[in-house]
Design an enzyme around this catalytic site. Sequence first.
Site, PDB file in Angstrom:
ATOM      1  CB  SER A 140      -0.874  -0.002   1.244  1.00  0.00           C
ATOM      2  OG  SER A 140      -1.452   1.269   1.436  1.00  0.00           O
ATOM      3  CE1 TYR A 155      -3.679  -2.117   5.171  1.00  0.00           C
ATOM      4  CE2 TYR A 155      -3.038   0.146   4.699  1.00  0.00           C
ATOM      5  CZ  TYR A 155      -3.444  -1.098   4.259  1.00  0.00           C
ATOM      6  OH  TYR A 155      -3.618  -1.342   2.912  1.00  0.00           O
TER       7      TYR A 155
HETATM    8  N1  LIG Z   1      -8.704  -1.146  -1.314  1.00  0.00           N
HETATM    9  C1  LIG Z   1      -7.769  -0.223  -1.152  1.00  0.00           C
HETATM   10  O1  LIG Z   1      -8.020   0.979  -1.225  1.00  0.00           O
HETATM   11  C2  LIG Z   1      -6.345  -0.651  -0.903  1.00  0.00           C
HETATM   12  C3  LIG Z   1      -5.333   0.320  -0.975  1.00  0.00           C
HETATM   13  C4  LIG Z   1      -4.009  -0.068  -0.754  1.00  0.00           C
HETATM   14  C5  LIG Z   1      -3.717  -1.386  -0.477  1.00  0.00           C
HETATM   15  N2  LIG Z   1      -4.720  -2.295  -0.398  1.00  0.00           N
HETATM   16  C6  LIG Z   1      -4.354  -3.678  -0.070  1.00  0.00           C
HETATM   17  O2  LIG Z   1      -4.871  -4.514  -1.070  1.00  0.00           O
HETATM   18  C7  LIG Z   1      -5.218  -5.776  -0.501  1.00  0.00           C
HETATM   19  C8  LIG Z   1      -6.662  -6.099  -0.825  1.00  0.00           C
HETATM   20  O3  LIG Z   1      -7.461  -5.035  -0.366  1.00  0.00           O
HETATM   21  P1  LIG Z   1      -9.033  -4.950  -0.688  1.00  0.00           P
HETATM   22  O4  LIG Z   1      -9.480  -3.589  -0.306  1.00  0.00           O
HETATM   23  O5  LIG Z   1      -9.292  -5.481  -2.037  1.00  0.00           O
HETATM   24  O6  LIG Z   1      -9.561  -5.976   0.425  1.00  0.00           O
HETATM   25  P2  LIG Z   1     -11.041  -6.370   0.859  1.00  0.00           P
HETATM   26  O7  LIG Z   1     -12.020  -6.044  -0.213  1.00  0.00           O
HETATM   27  O8  LIG Z   1     -11.256  -5.831   2.228  1.00  0.00           O
HETATM   28  O9  LIG Z   1     -10.867  -7.946   0.950  1.00  0.00           O
HETATM   29  C9  LIG Z   1      -9.917  -8.474   1.817  1.00  0.00           C
HETATM   30  C10 LIG Z   1      -9.647  -9.886   1.391  1.00  0.00           C
HETATM   31  O10 LIG Z   1      -8.682 -10.440   2.276  1.00  0.00           O
HETATM   32  C11 LIG Z   1      -9.211 -11.613   2.865  1.00  0.00           C
HETATM   33  N3  LIG Z   1      -8.729 -11.749   4.235  1.00  0.00           N
HETATM   34  C12 LIG Z   1      -8.545 -10.774   5.152  1.00  0.00           C
HETATM   35  N4  LIG Z   1      -8.111 -11.298   6.300  1.00  0.00           N
HETATM   36  C13 LIG Z   1      -8.021 -12.636   6.108  1.00  0.00           C
HETATM   37  C14 LIG Z   1      -7.638 -13.715   6.918  1.00  0.00           C
HETATM   38  N5  LIG Z   1      -7.253 -13.547   8.191  1.00  0.00           N
HETATM   39  N6  LIG Z   1      -7.671 -14.956   6.412  1.00  0.00           N
HETATM   40  C15 LIG Z   1      -8.059 -15.155   5.137  1.00  0.00           C
HETATM   41  N7  LIG Z   1      -8.438 -14.178   4.302  1.00  0.00           N
HETATM   42  C16 LIG Z   1      -8.425 -12.929   4.790  1.00  0.00           C
HETATM   43  C17 LIG Z   1     -10.707 -11.436   2.813  1.00  0.00           C
HETATM   44  O11 LIG Z   1     -11.295 -12.713   2.894  1.00  0.00           O
HETATM   45  P3  LIG Z   1     -12.821 -12.996   3.386  1.00  0.00           P
HETATM   46  O12 LIG Z   1     -13.642 -11.807   2.960  1.00  0.00           O
HETATM   47  O13 LIG Z   1     -13.159 -14.239   2.652  1.00  0.00           O
HETATM   48  O14 LIG Z   1     -12.756 -13.131   4.841  1.00  0.00           O
HETATM   49  C18 LIG Z   1     -10.889 -10.743   1.482  1.00  0.00           C
HETATM   50  O15 LIG Z   1     -10.875 -11.673   0.437  1.00  0.00           O
HETATM   51  C19 LIG Z   1      -4.943  -5.656   0.999  1.00  0.00           C
HETATM   52  O16 LIG Z   1      -3.687  -6.195   1.297  1.00  0.00           O
HETATM   53  C20 LIG Z   1      -4.959  -4.160   1.233  1.00  0.00           C
HETATM   54  O17 LIG Z   1      -4.184  -3.783   2.340  1.00  0.00           O
HETATM   55  C21 LIG Z   1      -6.019  -1.970  -0.609  1.00  0.00           C
END
Ligand SMILES: NC(=O)c1ccc[n+]([C@@H]2O[C@H](COP(=O)([O-])OP(=O)(O)OC[C@H]3O[C@@H](n4cnc5c(N)ncnc54)[C@H](OP(=O)(O)O)[C@@H]3O)[C@@H](O)[C@H]2O)c1
Length: 188
Positions: A140, A155
């Site tokens: 991130s 985070y």
């Molecule tokens: N979205 C943003 O703005 C953004 C920006 C920068 C970086 N990121 C990074 O990008 C990645 C994905 O983000 P996102 O926003 O797409 O995430 P999201 O929509 O919140 O989804 C998170 C995913 O991670 C899984 N997960 C979380 N904790 C888990 C655990 N303990 N065991 C197994 N699975 C787990 C969830 O599984 P379940 O739902 O099946 O539990 C879900 O599939 C993350 O690493 C986040 O930090 C996101």
Amino acid sequence: MWFENKVVVVTGASAGIGAETAILFAQQSAKVVLVGRNEDALISVAKKCGEAKGIIPLIVKAELINDNDVKNIVTKTIEKFVHIDVLVNNAGVGFKGGIRDSVDLYDRVIATNVRAVYLLTSLATPYLVQSKGNVVNVSSIAAFKPIKDIEFLQYCMSKAALDQFTRCVALELGREGVRVNSVSPGCT
Ligand SMILES: NC(=O)c1ccc[n+]([C@@H]2O[C@H](COP(=O)([O-])OP(=O)(O)OC[C@H]3O[C@@H](n4cnc5c(N)ncnc54)[C@H](OP(=O)(O)O)[C@@H]3O)[C@@H](O)[C@H]2O)c1
């Protein structure tokens, strides 16, 4: 770019960036392994992947803070697809929190965003070396730029650790033909 006969493991494939990543890989003919906790959501993503090129993904339901579940991801993948070419460490959690919050919050974030990545990458390494594969860690912008106005201390720390993990493992495994990189999205 084609991923025919390439096995791609995507954690956090049940939602958001992970789900879209898995579908894109499936559209490029990859054999995708979908990892997450929400089985209904995983089945729905698997359906979309299957529709792309007719290759049915493997679903592995796993809680990444449980070591046995993490081991099971590698075991099930090898049982079904024999090798691993790409590991996308995408799953992550972010909670609002600052220095006045309990260390339990720190432990929770680090367990998912750092420890689980370490364990899964470590267990996948023999297969990645065999395939001269790739690791992509989803970091991130928060790794190098604190989030303004909202406290996201744990985070931000976890993503900074993930970036250094990426650099160190890239150096270690690069010698054996495995590329390790990270991507750093902003708000997505
Ligand atoms: N979205 C943003 O703005 C953004 C920006 C920068 C970086 N990121 C990074 O990008 C990645 C994905 O983000 P996102 O926003 O797409 O995430 P999201 O929509 O919140 O989804 C998170 C995913 O991670 C899984 N997960 C979380 N904790 C888990 C655990 N303990 N065991 C197994 N699975 C787990 C969830 O599984 P379940 O739902 O099946 O539990 C879900 O599939 C993350 O690493 C986040 O930090 C996101």
